[in-house]
Structures are given as structure tokens and as C-alpha cells.
Design a protein around this motif. Structure first.
Motif, PDB file in Angstrom:
ATOM      1  N   ARG A 165       0.896  -1.004   0.017  1.00 28.16           N
ATOM      2  CA  ARG A 165      -0.127  -0.164   0.137  1.00 28.16           C
ATOM      3  C   ARG A 165       0.172   0.778  -0.359  1.00 28.16           C
ATOM      4  N   HIS A 166       0.527   2.233  -0.299  1.00 21.65           N
ATOM      5  CA  HIS A 166       0.924   3.638  -0.469  1.00 21.65           C
ATOM      6  C   HIS A 166      -0.320   4.873  -0.834  1.00 21.65           C
ATOM      7  N   SER A 167       0.186   5.668   0.455  1.00 23.56           N
ATOM      8  CA  SER A 167      -1.122   6.978   0.942  1.00 23.56           C
ATOM      9  C   SER A 167      -0.471   7.648  -0.744  1.00 23.56           C
ATOM     10  N   SER A 168      -0.114   7.724  -1.418  1.00 18.82           N
ATOM     11  CA  SER A 168       0.032   8.089  -2.958  1.00 18.82           C
ATOM     12  C   SER A 168      -0.893   7.333  -3.939  1.00 18.82           C
ATOM     13  N   SER A 169      -2.014   7.741  -4.712  1.00 15.75           N
ATOM     14  CA  SER A 169      -2.488   6.871  -5.464  1.00 15.75           C
ATOM     15  C   SER A 169      -1.778   7.144  -6.876  1.00 15.75           C
ATOM     16  N   LYS A 170      -0.823   7.630  -7.084  1.00 16.52           N
ATOM     17  CA  LYS A 170       0.022   7.987  -8.310  1.00 16.52           C
ATOM     18  C   LYS A 170       1.331   6.796  -8.322  1.00 16.52           C
ATOM     19  N   LEU A 171       1.396   6.185  -6.824  1.00 17.37           N
ATOM     20  CA  LEU A 171       2.491   5.073  -7.289  1.00 17.37           C
ATOM     21  C   LEU A 171       1.560   3.606  -7.092  1.00 17.37           C
ATOM     22  N   GLN A 172       0.153   3.549  -7.316  1.00 12.84           N
ATOM     23  CA  GLN A 172      -0.751   2.161  -6.619  1.00 12.84           C
ATOM     24  C   GLN A 172      -0.051   1.408  -7.820  1.00 12.84           C
ATOM     25  N   GLU A 173       0.564   1.756  -9.491  1.00 13.05           N
ATOM     26  CA  GLU A 173       0.911   1.031 -10.324  1.00 13.05           C
ATOM     27  C   GLU A 173       2.494   0.216  -9.559  1.00 13.05           C
ATOM     28  N   HIS A 174       2.812   0.254  -9.257  1.00 15.87           N
ATOM     29  CA  HIS A 174       4.025  -0.277  -8.288  1.00 15.87           C
ATOM     30  C   HIS A 174       3.457  -1.451  -7.146  1.00 15.87           C
ATOM     31  N   LEU A 175       2.485  -1.460  -6.583  1.00 16.71           N
ATOM     32  CA  LEU A 175       2.428  -2.671  -5.986  1.00 16.71           C
ATOM     33  C   LEU A 175       2.353  -4.209  -6.182  1.00 16.71           C
ATOM     34  N   GLY A 176       2.891  -4.497  -5.329  1.00 13.21           N
ATOM     35  CA  GLY A 176       3.304  -5.945  -5.573  1.00 13.21           C
ATOM     36  C   GLY A 176       5.008  -6.124  -5.660  1.00 13.21           C
ATOM     37  N   GLU A 177       5.457  -4.947  -6.344  1.00 12.60           N
ATOM     38  CA  GLU A 177       6.756  -5.232  -6.243  1.00 12.60           C
ATOM     39  C   GLU A 177       7.587  -5.516  -5.158  1.00 12.60           C
ATOM     40  N   LYS A 178       8.353  -6.711  -5.295  1.00 12.15           N
ATOM     41  CA  LYS A 178       9.624  -6.993  -4.116  1.00 12.15           C
ATOM     42  C   LYS A 178      10.925  -6.486  -3.795  1.00 12.15           C
ATOM     43  N   ILE A 179      11.676  -6.052  -2.515  1.00  5.55           N
ATOM     44  CA  ILE A 179      12.136  -6.420  -2.832  1.00  5.55           C
ATOM     45  C   ILE A 179      13.135  -6.976  -1.368  1.00  5.55           C
ATOM     46  N   SER A 180      14.374  -7.597  -1.983  1.00  2.24           N
ATOM     47  CA  SER A 180      15.356  -8.541  -1.206  1.00  2.24           C
ATOM     48  C   SER A 180      14.849  -7.878   0.356  1.00  2.24           C
ATOM     49  N   VAL A 181      14.590  -8.602   1.294  1.00  2.00           N
ATOM     50  CA  VAL A 181      15.037  -8.443   2.792  1.00  2.00           C
ATOM     51  C   VAL A 181      16.621  -8.296   3.324  1.00  2.00           C
ATOM     52  N   ASP A 182      17.409  -8.519   2.199  1.00  2.00           N
ATOM     53  CA  ASP A 182      19.181  -8.085   2.773  1.00  2.00           C
ATOM     54  C   ASP A 182      19.615  -6.632   1.327  1.00  2.00           C
ATOM     55  N   SER A 183      18.659  -6.496   0.820  1.00  2.00           N
ATOM     56  CA  SER A 183      18.918  -5.516  -0.392  1.00  2.00           C
ATOM     57  C   SER A 183      19.695  -4.329  -0.020  1.00  2.00           C
ATOM     58  N   GLN A 184      20.937  -3.859  -0.273  1.00  2.00           N
ATOM     59  CA  GLN A 184      21.467  -2.568  -0.177  1.00  2.00           C
ATOM     60  C   GLN A 184      20.763  -1.268  -0.807  1.00  2.00           C
ATOM     61  N   GLN A 185      20.385  -1.619  -2.085  1.00  2.00           N
ATOM     62  CA  GLN A 185      19.361  -0.634  -2.951  1.00  2.00           C
ATOM     63  C   GLN A 185      18.191  -0.311  -2.781  1.00  2.00           C
ATOM     64  N   SER A 186      18.077  -0.288  -1.565  1.00  2.00           N
ATOM     65  CA  SER A 186      16.280   0.256  -0.697  1.00  2.00           C
ATOM     66  C   SER A 186      17.000   0.204   0.773  1.00  2.00           C
ATOM     67  N   LEU A 187      15.258   1.401   1.131  1.00  2.00           N
ATOM     68  CA  LEU A 187      15.827   1.671   2.174  1.00  2.00           C
ATOM     69  C   LEU A 187      15.244   1.097   3.438  1.00  2.00           C
ATOM     70  N   VAL A 188      13.825   0.445   3.017  1.00  2.00           N
ATOM     71  CA  VAL A 188      13.198  -0.747   3.420  1.00  2.00           C
ATOM     72  C   VAL A 188      13.582  -1.191   4.623  1.00  2.00           C
ATOM     73  N   PRO A 189      14.648  -2.070   4.018  1.00  2.00           N
ATOM     74  CA  PRO A 189      15.144  -3.584   4.560  1.00  2.00           C
ATOM     75  C   PRO A 189      15.611  -2.920   6.139  1.00  2.00           C
ATOM     76  N   GLN A 190      16.445  -2.064   6.052  1.00  2.00           N
ATOM     77  CA  GLN A 190      17.612  -1.662   6.870  1.00  2.00           C
ATOM     78  C   GLN A 190      17.002  -1.412   7.789  1.00  2.00           C
ATOM     79  N   ALA A 191      15.325  -1.671   8.466  1.00  2.00           N
ATOM     80  CA  ALA A 191      14.958  -1.457   9.828  1.00  2.00           C
ATOM     81  C   ALA A 191      14.940  -3.100  10.275  1.00  2.00           C
ATOM     82  N   LEU A 192      14.248  -4.326   9.057  1.00  2.00           N
ATOM     83  CA  LEU A 192      14.961  -5.538   9.349  1.00  2.00           C
ATOM     84  C   LEU A 192      16.428  -6.311   9.885  1.00  2.00           C
ATOM     85  N   LEU A 193      17.247  -5.806   8.589  1.00  2.00           N
ATOM     86  CA  LEU A 193      18.608  -5.471   9.022  1.00  2.00           C
ATOM     87  C   LEU A 193      18.880  -4.950  10.196  1.00  2.00           C
ATOM     88  N   GLN A 194      18.745  -4.048  11.088  1.00  2.00           N
ATOM     89  CA  GLN A 194      19.044  -3.738  11.907  1.00  2.00           C
ATOM     90  C   GLN A 194      17.956  -3.835  12.927  1.00  2.00           C
TER      91      GLN A 194
END
Length: 692
Positions: free
Chosen positions: A62-91
Motif C-alpha cells: 500500500r501507498h498513501s499516494s494514488s500515483k504509486l499504486q501501479e507499483h504495488l506487488g513489487e518485491k525487495i530482497s530483505v538483504d537488499s542494499q539498494q533500498s532503505l526499507v529493509p534496513q529496519a529488518l537488518l538492524q
């Protein structure tokens, strides 16, 4: 003080969201969260990611902006270094990032500059969605990314605390939904839909008799086939449709639930309530291992829907087909009867405490429900029945009663379950041949040569319950106090004991009063006829002289016992006087508290009047000032809808920022400044003693 008011308002919003998230569908929960969280946290961009089943990828949900709904379903590896999001899991913690660029450089992340530029304010929060299970184990479901505060200021430590609390609430809701999906077999939507239909039908009471009868027949469950058991149910409504009900719930491969209930009243309304109760008990019996928990949660649904218009007596049992242990609890239903000629005594009632559903709620109900268990053995006959069976009256108004039912069961227990029910029904019909005065339900369970696969070990059972705690529904009720609960139970037991002693005391007192009345009658007779009294005394003296000496000794012992009872009675009367004095003292305290409550109500009314006057003055200053607002804002000012004003201005300001219309931005900035000054002026007056 402004900060304190804002914090209280934020707590209320979070509590309201927690209540709304009591859903059984994860997708519905996510829709509710993405709609509410941005305004609660004042975040311009909020994105939600959930872990897949293998916990290898974070999926963009989910995203609060309707403009980004087209990206729903995209995957990010939990150990990825190319996104901020997994850092909460890594740390393994919530992250408050004051400057995204510095964080990327310090952690040597491979995020391009264009991605950094999405964080205009340079600040964001990454918070894991997690739940703390009863065994203290933490389970993580995903991460929420809070980016860009609406006022473009950095997120604070307080913002992080609130965001963490929100994510814990969301984690509880997702956990509960997954447990519901697992235990309800994925049919939770259908079950809840049927339950909502029943609630709506009860609220409207718009259903025809034929339709209700047809629905009730369709809902009659088929009898389960359990190896080494014989089961039969006799069901006879007083009218075309009834309020009695029974059900068999498939809990697991080893356990089957048994429900027998009685709804107050008769006819269509009772049938609708019955249908609702069956659905509720079916759902919560599967969700909760504890029978008490199941009844408490079912009662919340029933209490909310019925609002005191109807009440439901229920017997709820869970039979383990391997151990042949029956766990049971009752909520005001009649005591089941167990017969076996090999037992001592051969026939007994399975007694346990409980009150009917729909009368009290929460911990008050929990304190009154008693869960018990019994090991069934070969040739046990268990009869679960509703009060229509024992309250059936004959022509003289005498009820059939429990004793006759138990005698009839003892005589018929050698037959099959169906033969037992037929015999009991015949006995009731013979005793009360007139038309039924209530619904009658008889559920008979006859155990044959059952052989427990393992003995029932209470300690092992408790240990298994703790091991299974991870799959339990987590209660959102944070206000429960175990110490207070135990104190309430103790006081209720103390009151019950004192009531019993008071009843016994009153009975003794009544006997003494009767004896005094007899003596007064004898004295009155003697006053009218002295010779008759003298003759009575002579006759009694002759009888006394003829008594054996051992009887005279017994008379002395009886006299001593009577003296002892008199002293005990005096002690009880003194204790009663002390209790009465204590009750009077409590009444005095109650009146004091009532007076204090009236004073607080008066003070609250005064402050309410001041706030109303303050609101009116704010509206007057804003509408009569030099600043011109558009029609929608003026209309909301007149309705005192200041939140609506701010939401509208926020929307217009966002639109102006998108178009980069500086004139509009400056105008809106001036309007917001004018509104803030007006609020500040009047709230300062209010703090200095009130509006004038």
C-alpha cells in the motif's frame, strides 16, 4: 499545554484506529491503515511492505499516494542494499533517520541520488510491523516507511514512539486475522457475512415466518459420527420456530465442540437471535482454546448487538475424541446430567458457575464463568437439556422437575441415545399433555467401549496450552488488571458467604419467633383457664417422671446445645450489626463521591460553556476580519468544523505546491497565519480566566 492537548488527541486517534482494526481480513486491515495513518502521523508519504511466506522478500502492499499504486506487488530482497526499507529488518529496530543522504553514505547503501531526492525534508522513519506473542516471542510481518512530514519539519523521537505503537497495533491486527484464517479454514468472510445478515435481520425484525422456519431447518446441524459414541438430539419448538438451538463444531481432527443454548423469548425474534448466537459461538470456539475466552468474546458480540433486548443461556463443551476428556463451561444453562451405573454416585449433575450471555460483559463475565473437565468412561450417558424439559407443567401447575428427569434417565439409560431421548420425551408428554409452554431440547451422548489413547494429565494439558499460545488471538484489552480481577472474585465470594450465613441466621431467628408465638398462645390460654394449665403441668410432670434416666441425660445435652446455638446466634446478630454499620459507612462514602461527581460535572459544564464561547468568538473574528476565505471554508467556520477547515486548506495548499503557484501559496500562508493568531489569542484568553 498545546503539546499536551495534541498528544491526548493523538492517543484518542490511535485508540480509535485500534478499535476499527478488529477485522478478520488482512487486505481490509491494510486498506483501513493506509487511509488513517497518514493523517494521524502527519506524514505526506506512507508506504507499507509485508514479508512473503518464506520471509525472503518485502512486498510493496500500500501507498498513501494514488500515483504509486501501479507499483504495488513489487518485491525487495530483505538483504537488499539498494533500498532503505529493509534496513529496519537488518538492524532489527525502528529507525529515525534525520538525514537520508548521510544515512545512505554511513551505511554504504547503493541508492542512486534520484531516489534520495524523493525525501524532500531529508527525514523518514522505518518501523517494523511486529507482534509480541504470549510466549514473549516477537514475530515481524513487514515494515512501514513514514516519509516527509506535512509541515516539512524532521520527524522527532516522539513521532517514532507513536509510529512504533501504531505498527504494534497493526501487527496485532494482522496476527489475529491470520489466526482467524487458519482456524476458520479460510471461511471467515462467509461466516462474518452470515453473522452480519443475522444482525441486520434482528435490527430490522423484517422476516416472514415461513422464511424464518425454512432458514432454521437449514441451520439444524447433522449429527457427527464419533467412533464409540452414540449421539441423538430431540428438538421441539413451542411455536413454528423456536429459540432453543444446538450445534456441533468441528474444532480439529481430535476435538468436536458441543453447543446447547436457549434464547429468552419465542417466535421470529428468538429465532433470529438464536441464528446469530450459533454463528458467534462457532467462530469464537474455533479461535480460542479457552472456553471462557470463547464465551467472553462471543458475549461482546451478543451484548453489542442485542443491547439488553434478549439474553442467551449456553452450554459449551469440547470433547477430545482421543482422550475422551470433556471440557465444559456454561453461561446460565441448566446443569448437564451424567449417568453410569458403575460410577458412585451413579447419577450426578455437572455443576459449574456461569451467568447468561447478554447481561454483563468483559471481566465481570469472565469472573463468573467456571471452566471444568471430566474424564468420560465406558457406558457414560450425558444428557444436555434446556429448561423447557423440566419446567413443563401438568394440569395442576406442578413442573416436571429435575428429579423426575433424572429418574427417567436412570430407567432408560440401557438403551441407545435415540431410545433414551424417546423415553424421556414420552415421560414429559405423559406428565404434561397440554401444549408446550417452552421450547424443549434434549441432547444425549452415550459412550460405549471407549478406550482413552492417553490419560488426561492436568499439568501436561496446561503445558500444551502454553505451547499453543503463539496461535491464540491477542486481546487488545490493555486495561485488564489481574490483581483487581482476583480482588473482585474474592469480594464476590465473601458477599456470597455472608449472604448464606445471614440466611441461616434468619431461619434460626424465624424458628425462635415461632416458638415464642407458641408460648404466648399457651400463656393466653392459661390466663383464661388456670385449671387447664395446672392439669397440663401435672400431665407433663407424670411423663417426665416416667422417662428413663438416659433420656434425662440426653435432655441436658440438648439444653447445652441450645445454649450454644443461642450464643452462636447472638454472635451472628453482632456480626450482622457490624455489617450493617459498615454498609451505612459505605453509603456515606458513596454520597460523598456522588457530591464530588456533581461538583465535577458542574465544573465540566462551566469549561464547556467557556469553550463554546471561545469557539463563537474565534468564528466571529475570522469571518468578520479583513481576510477573505472561499465559500467552503466560510461554511465550515459556521459549522465550527475547524478540522474540516484545516483539511480543506491542506488540500488547496498541496494543489498549489504541485502547480508551484506562489501567489496562492502566499495567500494560503497568510490565511493559516491569521487562523493561528486568532486561535492563539482566544486560547490565551481562555487560559487567563475565560472568554469575556
Amino acid at each position: 499545554m498545546d503539546t499536551q492537548i495534541k498528544n491526548i488527541a493523538l492517543d484518542h486517534k490511535i485508540a480509535a484506529l485500534a478499535h476499527k482494526l478488529n477485522l478478520f481480513e488482512v487486505e481490509e486491515i491494510l486498506d483501513m491503515v493506509i487511509e488513517q495513518i497518514p493523517s494521524i502521523m502527519h506524514a505526506h508519504r506512507v508506504s507499507i511492505y509485508l514479508l512473503d511466506k518464506e520471509e525472503r522478500f518485502l512486498i510493496f502492499k500500500r501507498h498513501s499516494s494514488s500515483k504509486l499504486q501501479e507499483h504495488l506487488g513489487e518485491k525487495i530482497s530483505v538483504d537488499s542494499q539498494q533500498s532503505l526499507v529493509p534496513q529496519a529488518l537488518l538492524q532489527k529496530q525502528s529507525l529515525l533517520i534525520g538525514n537520508v543522504g548521510e544515512f545512505i553514505n554511513q551505511n554504504k547503501l547503493l541508492i542512486p541520488v534520484s531516489r534520495r531526492q524523493r525525501y524532500t525534508s531529508g527525514s523518514c522513519m522505518l518501523v517494523p510491523i511486529k507482534v509480541r506473542l504470549p510466549n514473549q516471542h516477537e514475530k515481524i510481518f513487514g515494515v512501514i516507511n513514514f516519509a516527509e512530514k506535512i509541515d516539512f519539519t524532521p520527524f522527532t523521537r516522539y513521532d517514532l514512539e507513536m509510529a512504533t505503537h501504531l505498527c504494534e497495533i497493526l501487527g496485532n491486527a494482522i496476527h489475529n486475522a491470520l489466526v482467524a484464517e487458519k482456524k476458520l479454514g479460510g471461511h471467515q468472510k462467509e461466516l462474518l457475512s452470515e453473522l452480519n445478515d443475522m444482525k441486520e435481520a434482528f435490527a430490522k425484525k423484517d422476516i416472514h415466518l415461513d422464511e424464518a422456519k425454512k432458514k432454521q431447518i437449514q441451520m439444524m446441524p447433522t449429527l457427527p459420527r464419533i467412533s464409540d459414541y452414540d449421539i441423538d438430539v430431540y428438538y421441539s419448538p413451542m411455536e413454528t420456530i423456536g429459540g432453543d438451538f444446538y450445534d456441533f463444531i468441528n474444532i480439529s481432527e481430535e476435538e468436536v465442540g458441543i453447543v446447547v443454548g436457549d434464547v429468552s423469548g419465542h417466535g421470529i425474534e428468538a429465532a433470529l437471535v438464536m441464528s446469530m448466537a450459533k454463528q458467534v459461538l462457532n467462530i469464537y470456539s474455533k479461535l480460542h482454546h479457552s472456553l471462557t475466552d470463547a464465551l467472553v468474546h462471543a458475549n461482546e458480540e451478543i451484548f453489542t448487538s442485542l443491547r439488553g433486548e434478549s439474553f442467551i443461556a449456553v452450554f459449551l463443551g469440547i470433547l477430545n475424541k482421543a482422550t475422551h476428556v470433556l471440557r465444559y463451561a456454561r453461561a446460565g444453562q441448566t446443569y448437564p446430567v451424567l449417568y453410569n451405573s458403575a460410577r458412585q454416585p451413579d447419577l450426578s449433575e455437572l455443576k459449574s458457575n456461569g451467568v447468561v450471555l447478554g447481561t454483563v460483559r468483559g471481566e465481570m463475565l469472565r469472573a463468573k464463568i467456571e471452566e471444568k473437565h471430566i474424564q468420560l468412561v465406558p457406558q457414560d450417558v450425558l444428557l444436555i437439556y434446556t429448561d423447557g424439559a423440566i419446567e413443563a407443567p401438568n394440569a395442576q401447575g406442578e413442573e416436571f422437575g429435575t428429579e423426575r428427569l433424572m429418574q427417567a434417565l436412570r430407567a432408560a439409560a440401557h438403551g441407545s441415545a435415540k431410545e433414551i431421548n424417546q423415553s424421556l420425551c414420552a415421560q414429559i408428554r405423559t406428565f404434561a399433555p397440554t401444549p408446550q409452554s417452552d421450547d424443549i431440547t434434549l441432547l444425549c451422548l452415550h459412550a460405549h467401549q471407549i478406550m482413552p489413547s492417553k490419560n488426561f494429565d492436568t499439568k501436561r494439558f496446561e503445558k500444551e496450552m502454553l505451547q499453543e499460545a503463539e496461535s491464540f488471538i491477542i486481546s487488545p484489552d490493555w486495561g485488564y488488571s489481574e490483581d483487581l480481577h482476583e480482588e473482585i472474585v474474592y469480594l464476590e465470594q465473601k458477599i456470597a458467604d455472608l449472604e448464606d450465613r445471614l440466611t441461616a441466621s434468619n431461619e434460626e431467628k424465624h424458628k425462635l419467633e415461632t416458638k415464642c408465638e407458641e408460648l404466648e398462645v399457651a400463656l393466653d390460654m392459661a390466663a383464661d383457664d388456670p385449671d387447664s394449665l395446672l392439669k397440663q403441668l401435672r400431665d407433663q410432670l407424670k411423663i417426665a417422671l416416667q422417662l428413663p434416666r438416659d433420656l434425662i441425660a440426653e435432655n441436658g445435652r440438648i439444653h447445652e446445645e441450645m445454649e450454644k446455638q443461642k450464643k452462636d446466634l447472638q454472635a451472628l446478630e453482632m456480626e450482622l450489626d457490624q455489617m450493617t454499620a459498615h454498609a451505612d459507612a459505605l453509603k456515606g462514602e458513596y454520597h460523598k463521591l456522588q457530591q464530588q461527581g456533581d461538583q465535577l460535572t458542574h465544573i465540566r459544564q462551566e469549561y464547556q460553556n467557556k469553550f463554546i464561547l471561545c469557539s463563537q468568538n474565534i468564528q466571529k473574528d475570522l469571518l468578520e476580519g479583513s481576510m477573505h476565505f472561499d465559500k467552503k471554508i466560510v461554511e465550515r467556520f459556521k459549522q465550527h468544523d475547524y478540522q474540516g477547515v484545516m483539511i480543506h486548506l491542506q488540500g488547496v495548499l498541496d494543489l498549489a505546491f504541485e502547480k508551484m503557484d506562489m501567489a496562492a501559496i502566499l495567500s494560503l500562508q497568510q490565511q493559516l497565519l491569521n487562523i493561528s493568531r486568532t486561535f492563539a489569542k482566544h486560547f490565551q484568553r481562555l487560559l487567563n480566566g475565560g472568554e469575556k
